[in-house]
Design a protein around this motif. Sequence first.
Motif, mmCIF file in Angstrom:
data_model
loop_
_atom_site.group_PDB
_atom_site.id
_atom_site.type_symbol
_atom_site.label_atom_id
_atom_site.label_comp_id
_atom_site.label_asym_id
_atom_site.label_seq_id
_atom_site.Cartn_x
_atom_site.Cartn_y
_atom_site.Cartn_z
ATOM 1 N N ALA A 104 -5.337 -9.709 -51.894
ATOM 2 C CA ALA A 104 -4.725 -10.585 -50.890
ATOM 3 C C ALA A 104 -3.675 -11.473 -51.538
ATOM 4 O O ALA A 104 -3.843 -11.919 -52.667
ATOM 5 C CB ALA A 104 -5.787 -11.447 -50.233
ATOM 6 N N LYS A 105 -2.620 -11.720 -50.812
ATOM 7 C CA LYS A 105 -1.600 -12.673 -51.247
ATOM 8 C C LYS A 105 -1.164 -13.467 -50.019
ATOM 9 O O LYS A 105 -0.720 -12.899 -49.028
ATOM 10 C CB LYS A 105 -0.405 -11.976 -51.883
ATOM 11 N N ASN A 106 -1.304 -14.780 -50.118
ATOM 12 C CA ASN A 106 -0.926 -15.685 -49.024
ATOM 13 C C ASN A 106 -1.620 -15.312 -47.709
ATOM 14 O O ASN A 106 -0.976 -15.126 -46.685
ATOM 15 C CB ASN A 106 0.590 -15.723 -48.856
ATOM 16 N N GLU A 107 -2.917 -15.226 -47.769
ATOM 17 C CA GLU A 107 -3.722 -14.826 -46.612
ATOM 18 C C GLU A 107 -4.745 -15.889 -46.218
ATOM 19 O O GLU A 107 -5.785 -15.559 -45.656
ATOM 20 C CB GLU A 107 -4.447 -13.512 -46.920
ATOM 21 N N GLN A 108 -4.487 -17.147 -46.511
ATOM 22 C CA GLN A 108 -5.483 -18.185 -46.253
ATOM 23 C C GLN A 108 -5.944 -18.204 -44.803
ATOM 24 O O GLN A 108 -7.096 -18.500 -44.526
ATOM 25 C CB GLN A 108 -4.975 -19.557 -46.683
ATOM 26 N N GLU A 109 -5.094 -17.872 -43.880
ATOM 27 C CA GLU A 109 -5.461 -17.892 -42.458
ATOM 28 C C GLU A 109 -6.343 -16.707 -42.068
ATOM 29 O O GLU A 109 -6.964 -16.731 -41.004
ATOM 30 C CB GLU A 109 -4.209 -17.895 -41.583
ATOM 31 N N ASN A 110 -6.394 -15.677 -42.907
ATOM 32 C CA ASN A 110 -7.082 -14.444 -42.536
ATOM 33 C C ASN A 110 -8.361 -14.155 -43.302
ATOM 34 O O ASN A 110 -9.159 -13.329 -42.860
ATOM 35 C CB ASN A 110 -6.129 -13.255 -42.713
ATOM 36 N N GLN B 290 -11.193 -15.795 -43.982
ATOM 37 C CA GLN B 290 -12.483 -16.117 -43.364
ATOM 38 C C GLN B 290 -12.849 -15.097 -42.297
ATOM 39 O O GLN B 290 -13.983 -14.616 -42.245
ATOM 40 C CB GLN B 290 -12.478 -17.515 -42.765
ATOM 41 N N GLY B 291 -11.905 -14.747 -41.453
ATOM 42 C CA GLY B 291 -12.184 -13.776 -40.394
ATOM 43 C C GLY B 291 -12.599 -12.421 -40.932
ATOM 44 O O GLY B 291 -13.566 -11.819 -40.441
ATOM 45 N N LEU B 292 -11.894 -11.947 -41.953
ATOM 46 C CA LEU B 292 -12.232 -10.642 -42.515
ATOM 47 C C LEU B 292 -13.595 -10.673 -43.202
ATOM 48 O O LEU B 292 -14.394 -9.751 -43.037
ATOM 49 C CB LEU B 292 -11.158 -10.174 -43.495
ATOM 50 N N VAL B 293 -13.880 -11.732 -43.940
ATOM 51 C CA VAL B 293 -15.189 -11.844 -44.589
ATOM 52 C C VAL B 293 -16.291 -11.844 -43.544
ATOM 53 O O VAL B 293 -17.305 -11.147 -43.683
ATOM 54 C CB VAL B 293 -15.261 -13.104 -45.479
ATOM 55 N N ARG B 294 -16.126 -12.584 -42.478
ATOM 56 C CA ARG B 294 -17.142 -12.637 -41.414
ATOM 57 C C ARG B 294 -17.325 -11.267 -40.741
ATOM 58 O O ARG B 294 -18.448 -10.872 -40.429
ATOM 59 C CB ARG B 294 -16.767 -13.687 -40.364
ATOM 60 N N GLU B 295 -16.218 -10.542 -40.535
ATOM 61 C CA GLU B 295 -16.321 -9.210 -39.929
ATOM 62 C C GLU B 295 -17.072 -8.243 -40.846
ATOM 63 O O GLU B 295 -17.903 -7.448 -40.374
ATOM 64 C CB GLU B 295 -14.931 -8.660 -39.624
ATOM 65 N N ILE B 296 -16.776 -8.297 -42.132
ATOM 66 C CA ILE B 296 -17.472 -7.430 -43.082
ATOM 67 C C ILE B 296 -18.954 -7.785 -43.123
ATOM 68 O O ILE B 296 -19.816 -6.893 -43.104
ATOM 69 C CB ILE B 296 -16.835 -7.524 -44.482
ATOM 70 N N GLN B 297 -19.252 -9.073 -43.171
ATOM 71 C CA GLN B 297 -20.650 -9.522 -43.177
ATOM 72 C C GLN B 297 -21.395 -8.978 -41.954
ATOM 73 O O GLN B 297 -22.503 -8.455 -42.071
ATOM 74 C CB GLN B 297 -20.722 -11.058 -43.172
ATOM 75 N N ALA B 298 -20.784 -9.110 -40.798
ATOM 76 C CA ALA B 298 -21.419 -8.657 -39.561
ATOM 77 C C ALA B 298 -21.618 -7.143 -39.542
ATOM 78 O O ALA B 298 -22.656 -6.652 -39.090
ATOM 79 C CB ALA B 298 -20.591 -9.096 -38.357
ATOM 80 N N ALA B 299 -20.636 -6.405 -40.040
ATOM 81 C CA ALA B 299 -20.707 -4.944 -40.000
ATOM 82 C C ALA B 299 -21.722 -4.369 -40.986
ATOM 83 O O ALA B 299 -22.342 -3.337 -40.707
ATOM 84 C CB ALA B 299 -19.330 -4.355 -40.282
ATOM 85 N N LEU B 300 -21.916 -5.043 -42.132
ATOM 86 C CA LEU B 300 -22.738 -4.455 -43.190
ATOM 87 C C LEU B 300 -24.084 -5.120 -43.421
ATOM 88 O O LEU B 300 -24.887 -4.619 -44.206
ATOM 89 C CB LEU B 300 -21.955 -4.455 -44.508
ATOM 90 N N LYS B 301 -24.368 -6.219 -42.729
ATOM 91 C CA LYS B 301 -25.579 -6.986 -43.047
ATOM 92 C C LYS B 301 -26.865 -6.180 -42.939
ATOM 93 O O LYS B 301 -27.786 -6.387 -43.708
ATOM 94 C CB LYS B 301 -25.657 -8.244 -42.196
ATOM 95 N N ASP B 302 -26.943 -5.252 -42.028
ATOM 96 C CA ASP B 302 -28.159 -4.446 -41.866
ATOM 97 C C ASP B 302 -27.984 -3.016 -42.361
ATOM 98 O O ASP B 302 -28.861 -2.180 -42.136
ATOM 99 C CB ASP B 302 -28.579 -4.424 -40.399
#
Length: 81
Positions: free
Chosen positions: A9-15, A17-29
Amino acid sequence: MLLSIVIPAKNEQENVQGLVREIQAALKDVANFEIIYIDDGSDDDTYLALTELCNKGLNNLRPIRHKTSVGQSTPVYIAVL
Protein backbone atom coordinates in the motif's frame (compact mmCIF):
# COMPACT_ATOMS: atom_id res chain seq x y z
CA MET A 1 -2.15 -24.00 8.56
CA LEU A 2 -1.50 -20.27 8.61
CA LEU A 3 -2.67 -18.20 5.66
CA SER A 4 -0.72 -14.99 5.04
CA ILE A 5 -2.41 -12.15 3.17
CA VAL A 6 0.26 -9.73 1.87
CA ILE A 7 -0.92 -6.26 0.83
CA PRO A 8 1.33 -3.52 -0.56
CA ALA A 9 0.00 0.00 0.00
CA LYS A 10 1.07 3.56 -0.67
CA ASN A 11 -0.96 6.53 0.55
CA GLU A 12 -3.96 4.41 1.47
CA GLN A 13 -4.77 5.69 4.97
CA GLU A 14 -8.44 6.10 4.07
CA ASN A 15 -8.72 2.51 2.82
CA VAL A 16 -6.67 0.27 5.12
CA GLN A 17 -9.22 -0.07 7.90
CA GLY A 18 -12.01 -1.08 5.53
CA LEU A 19 -9.92 -3.71 3.77
CA VAL A 20 -8.63 -5.17 7.04
CA ARG A 21 -12.19 -5.41 8.39
CA GLU A 22 -13.40 -7.09 5.17
CA ILE A 23 -10.59 -9.65 5.31
CA GLN A 24 -11.28 -10.30 8.99
CA ALA A 25 -14.96 -10.88 8.28
CA ALA A 26 -14.33 -13.14 5.29
CA LEU A 27 -11.71 -15.37 6.94
CA LYS A 28 -12.55 -15.44 10.65
CA ASP A 29 -14.29 -18.83 10.47
CA VAL A 30 -12.35 -20.19 7.50
CA ALA A 31 -8.63 -20.17 8.30
CA ASN A 32 -5.96 -19.19 10.77
CA PHE A 33 -4.54 -16.11 9.06
CA GLU A 34 -2.37 -13.04 9.32
CA ILE A 35 -2.49 -9.83 7.33
CA ILE A 36 0.90 -8.43 6.38
CA TYR A 37 0.33 -4.85 5.28
CA ILE A 38 3.36 -3.18 3.72
CA ASP A 39 3.38 0.60 3.71
CA ASP A 40 5.59 1.39 0.73
CA GLY A 41 6.93 4.83 1.64
CA SER A 42 3.59 6.59 2.08
CA ASP A 43 3.61 10.30 2.76
CA ASP A 44 0.21 10.17 4.47
CA ASP A 45 -0.76 8.36 7.69
CA THR A 46 -1.15 4.86 6.25
CA TYR A 47 1.27 3.32 8.74
CA LEU A 48 -0.34 5.19 11.64
CA ALA A 49 -3.76 3.86 10.60
CA LEU A 50 -2.35 0.32 10.61
CA THR A 51 -0.69 0.65 14.00
CA GLU A 52 -3.92 2.08 15.45
CA LEU A 53 -5.73 -1.06 14.29
CA CYS A 54 -3.07 -3.17 16.03
CA ASN A 55 -3.55 -1.13 19.19
CA LYS A 56 -7.28 -1.91 19.03
CA GLY A 57 -6.53 -5.62 19.38
CA LEU A 58 -6.07 -6.89 15.84
CA ASN A 59 -3.30 -9.31 16.78
CA ASN A 60 -3.09 -10.92 13.36
CA LEU A 61 -2.24 -7.63 11.59
CA ARG A 62 1.48 -7.18 10.86
CA PRO A 63 2.30 -3.72 9.48
CA ILE A 64 5.68 -3.19 7.84
CA ARG A 65 6.95 0.23 6.81
CA HIS A 66 9.43 1.21 4.11
CA LYS A 67 10.86 4.71 4.51
CA THR A 68 11.01 5.14 0.75
CA SER A 69 8.89 3.69 -2.01
CA VAL A 70 10.28 0.60 -3.72
CA GLY A 71 7.34 -0.06 -6.06
CA GLN A 72 4.36 -2.41 -5.93
CA SER A 73 6.03 -5.78 -6.50
CA THR A 74 9.16 -5.33 -4.37
CA PRO A 75 7.29 -4.98 -1.04
CA VAL A 76 5.56 -8.30 -1.66
CA TYR A 77 8.83 -9.98 -2.63
CA ILE A 78 10.59 -8.64 0.48
CA ALA A 79 7.74 -9.76 2.76
CA VAL A 80 7.94 -13.39 1.69
CA LEU A 81 11.68 -13.73 2.20
